[in-house]
Design an enzyme around this catalytic site. Structure first.
Site, PDB file in Angstrom:
ATOM      1  N   ASN A 187      44.451  43.227  33.389  1.00 13.46           N
ATOM      2  CA  ASN A 187      43.472  44.113  32.735  1.00 13.46           C
ATOM      3  C   ASN A 187      42.465  44.719  33.713  1.00 13.46           C
ATOM      4  O   ASN A 187      41.932  45.796  33.455  1.00 13.46           O
ATOM      5  CB  ASN A 187      42.728  43.303  31.661  1.00 13.46           C
ATOM      6  N   TYR A 228      42.635  57.832  39.517  1.00 16.19           N
ATOM      7  CA  TYR A 228      42.762  56.931  38.361  1.00 16.19           C
ATOM      8  C   TYR A 228      44.060  57.199  37.606  1.00 16.19           C
ATOM      9  O   TYR A 228      44.857  56.289  37.357  1.00 16.19           O
ATOM     10  CB  TYR A 228      41.562  57.099  37.424  1.00 16.19           C
ATOM     11  N   ASP A 287      39.660  37.683  42.268  1.00 15.93           N
ATOM     12  CA  ASP A 287      39.452  39.077  42.677  1.00 15.93           C
ATOM     13  C   ASP A 287      40.832  39.634  42.999  1.00 15.93           C
ATOM     14  O   ASP A 287      41.492  39.167  43.941  1.00 15.93           O
ATOM     15  CB  ASP A 287      38.539  39.109  43.919  1.00 15.93           C
ATOM     16  N   THR A 344      33.305  51.528  26.565  1.00 19.11           N
ATOM     17  CA  THR A 344      32.982  50.405  27.470  1.00 19.11           C
ATOM     18  C   THR A 344      32.143  50.972  28.614  1.00 19.11           C
ATOM     19  O   THR A 344      31.891  52.177  28.668  1.00 19.11           O
ATOM     20  CB  THR A 344      34.266  49.795  28.088  1.00 19.11           C
ATOM     21  N   LYS A 404      47.631  54.739  37.248  1.00 20.91           N
ATOM     22  CA  LYS A 404      48.216  54.240  35.992  1.00 20.91           C
ATOM     23  C   LYS A 404      49.663  54.733  35.832  1.00 20.91           C
ATOM     24  O   LYS A 404      50.498  54.027  35.288  1.00 20.91           O
ATOM     25  CB  LYS A 404      47.351  54.655  34.798  1.00 20.91           C
TER      26      LYS A 404
HETATM   27  N1  LIG Z   1      37.807  52.035  28.232  1.00 19.21           N
HETATM   28  C1  LIG Z   1      38.826  52.877  28.065  1.00 19.21           C
HETATM   29  O1  LIG Z   1      38.706  53.891  27.316  1.00 19.21           O
HETATM   30  C2  LIG Z   1      40.130  52.642  28.735  1.00 19.21           C
HETATM   31  C3  LIG Z   1      41.189  53.545  28.439  1.00 19.21           C
HETATM   32  C4  LIG Z   1      42.430  53.330  29.033  1.00 19.21           C
HETATM   33  C5  LIG Z   1      42.613  52.248  29.891  1.00 19.21           C
HETATM   34  N2  LIG Z   1      41.562  51.396  30.178  1.00 19.21           N
HETATM   35  C6  LIG Z   1      41.822  50.260  31.082  1.00 19.21           C
HETATM   36  O2  LIG Z   1      41.412  49.059  30.458  1.00 19.21           O
HETATM   37  C7  LIG Z   1      41.048  48.088  31.464  1.00 19.21           C
HETATM   38  C8  LIG Z   1      39.680  47.518  31.122  1.00 19.21           C
HETATM   39  O3  LIG Z   1      38.755  48.607  31.145  1.00 19.21           O
HETATM   40  P1  LIG Z   1      37.283  48.550  30.488  1.00 19.21           P
HETATM   41  O4  LIG Z   1      37.070  49.834  29.800  1.00 19.21           O
HETATM   42  O5  LIG Z   1      37.082  47.268  29.788  1.00 19.21           O
HETATM   43  O6  LIG Z   1      36.424  48.602  31.856  1.00 19.21           O
HETATM   44  P2  LIG Z   1      35.071  47.878  32.314  1.00 19.21           P
HETATM   45  O7  LIG Z   1      34.193  47.604  31.160  1.00 19.21           O
HETATM   46  O8  LIG Z   1      34.584  48.706  33.460  1.00 19.21           O
HETATM   47  O9  LIG Z   1      35.589  46.460  32.886  1.00 19.21           O
HETATM   48  C9  LIG Z   1      36.388  46.422  34.027  1.00 19.21           C
HETATM   49  C10 LIG Z   1      36.631  44.977  34.375  1.00 19.21           C
HETATM   50  O10 LIG Z   1      37.465  44.933  35.552  1.00 19.21           O
HETATM   51  C11 LIG Z   1      36.872  44.044  36.449  1.00 19.21           C
HETATM   52  N3  LIG Z   1      37.267  44.304  37.833  1.00 19.21           N
HETATM   53  C12 LIG Z   1      37.076  45.421  38.573  1.00 19.21           C
HETATM   54  N4  LIG Z   1      37.551  45.243  39.820  1.00 19.21           N
HETATM   55  C13 LIG Z   1      38.050  43.987  39.861  1.00 19.21           C
HETATM   56  C14 LIG Z   1      38.674  43.191  40.868  1.00 19.21           C
HETATM   57  N5  LIG Z   1      38.854  43.650  42.122  1.00 19.21           N
HETATM   58  N6  LIG Z   1      39.075  41.930  40.557  1.00 19.21           N
HETATM   59  C15 LIG Z   1      38.898  41.450  39.320  1.00 19.21           C
HETATM   60  N7  LIG Z   1      38.284  42.117  38.343  1.00 19.21           N
HETATM   61  C16 LIG Z   1      37.878  43.380  38.621  1.00 19.21           C
HETATM   62  C17 LIG Z   1      35.379  44.170  36.228  1.00 19.21           C
HETATM   63  O11 LIG Z   1      34.701  43.044  36.778  1.00 19.21           O
HETATM   64  P3  LIG Z   1      33.104  43.046  37.144  1.00 19.21           P
HETATM   65  O12 LIG Z   1      32.398  42.695  35.848  1.00 19.21           O
HETATM   66  O13 LIG Z   1      33.008  41.991  38.182  1.00 19.21           O
HETATM   67  O14 LIG Z   1      32.756  44.419  37.639  1.00 19.21           O
HETATM   68  C18 LIG Z   1      35.352  44.205  34.710  1.00 19.21           C
HETATM   69  O15 LIG Z   1      35.447  42.894  34.168  1.00 19.21           O
HETATM   70  C19 LIG Z   1      41.118  48.825  32.784  1.00 19.21           C
HETATM   71  O16 LIG Z   1      42.343  48.550  33.432  1.00 19.21           O
HETATM   72  C20 LIG Z   1      41.055  50.302  32.384  1.00 19.21           C
HETATM   73  O17 LIG Z   1      41.645  51.146  33.338  1.00 19.21           O
HETATM   74  C21 LIG Z   1      40.345  51.574  29.614  1.00 19.21           C
END
Ligand SMILES: NC(=O)c1ccc[n+]([C@@H]2O[C@H](COP(=O)([O-])OP(=O)(O)OC[C@H]3O[C@@H](n4cnc5c(N)ncnc54)[C@H](OP(=O)(O)O)[C@@H]3O)[C@@H](O)[C@H]2O)c1
Length: 243
Positions: free
Chosen positions: A89, A167, A62, A202, A171
């Protein structure tokens, strides 16, 4: 595991881009530690991939818990004595779209920064000694195009109207941390880069345009950079983005 097999750790890898990043790295022959804040969830996700013959194992981490980070670093130190790739990530998006930038609660700001910035700094600090044991350490900070101040200041930019400040600015700060750490490590083999995965469909982004396989590519590319690759850059699918 052979001695020259790379070892990677991906935070927040129980779902979304992180999980797919694990799959792609393991498919490339890297031994991957799939890290999740919920140990059981991480174990189930890792078993699904290892059941397909991929070199994946789970680890509890975590990023908002100092004790959890320390325990994970200790586990990796004891088992492998080094880390070649750290992908920061894990991230949260909790701004309220219905609120103006000045109206987001301080709690939202704090909770966002705890994970998206302080979680990355703390995790990196804990794993840096193990990355220094690698012949070619790589740190990938999963940022976002939404962190770009250049794009946010440009009325012609696609993101101009997406002013979700906790957010976005978490970043922006993560990008700043990337530049500072890359400077500190400039005389070492360790490369530190920030990536934008794209707008990826996602749980975090239901209106994402890219599929998850494409969404994980920028992280994987920067994780597998050779020695000639950049450090202190901000990229999306091989293209440099403005800070
Ligand atoms: N999707 C997009 O369009 C997008 C665009 C730009 C950047 N991003 C970045 O890409 C990364 C992944 O995003 P995603 O879209 O895959 O999001 P997601 O599906 O919401 O997944 C987020 C992940 O982060 C984990 N997490 C949250 N808080 C945590 C903590 N305290 N310790 C450890 N793990 C934690 C969650 O774990 P749980 O399963 O336990 O909740 C989950 O595995 C993020 O940094 C996000 O800001 C995403």
């Amino acid at each position: 595991m052979s001695n020259n097999q790379k070892i990677a750790l991906v935070t927040g890898a129980t779902r979304g881009i992180g999980l797919e990043t694990v799959r792609q790295l393991a498919s490339a022959g890297v031994q991957v530690l799939l890290a999740g804040r919920d140990a059981n969830k991480a174990a189930v996700a890792a078993q699904q991939l290892s059941g397909q013959g991929l070199p994946v194992e789970s680890i509890a981490l975590d990023v908002t818990s100092a004790a959890s980070i320390a325990a994970a670093a200790d586990e990796v130190a004891k088992k492998y004595g080094r880390l070649d790739i750290l992908i920061n990530n894990a991230g949260v998006f909790i701004d309220d779209f219905a609120k103006a930038p000045s109206e987001q609660s301080l709690e939202t700001w704090r909770d966002t920064f705890d994970t998206n910035l302080f979680g990355v700094v703390a995790t990196t600090q804990a794993f840096l000694p193990l990355l220094r044991e690698s012949q070619a350490g790589r740190i990938v900070n999963v940022s976002s195009g939404l962190g770009s101040l250049t794009l946010h200041s440009d009325p012609a930019s696609e993101i101009y109207d997406i002013k979700v400040p906790a957010y976005n600015i978490s970043k922006t700060a993560l990008n700043g941390w990337t530049v500072h750490l890359a400077y500190e490590l400039r005389a070492t083999p360790i490369k530190v880069n920030a990536i934008h995965p794209g707008s990826v469909k996602t749980d975090m982004n239901s209106s994402g345009e890219l599929d998850i396989v494409t969404g994980a590519k920028s992280s994987v590319e920067m994780a597998l950079l050779d020695d000639a690759g950049p450090s202190g850059s901000f990229v999306h699918l091989g293209e440099v983005l403005p800070w």
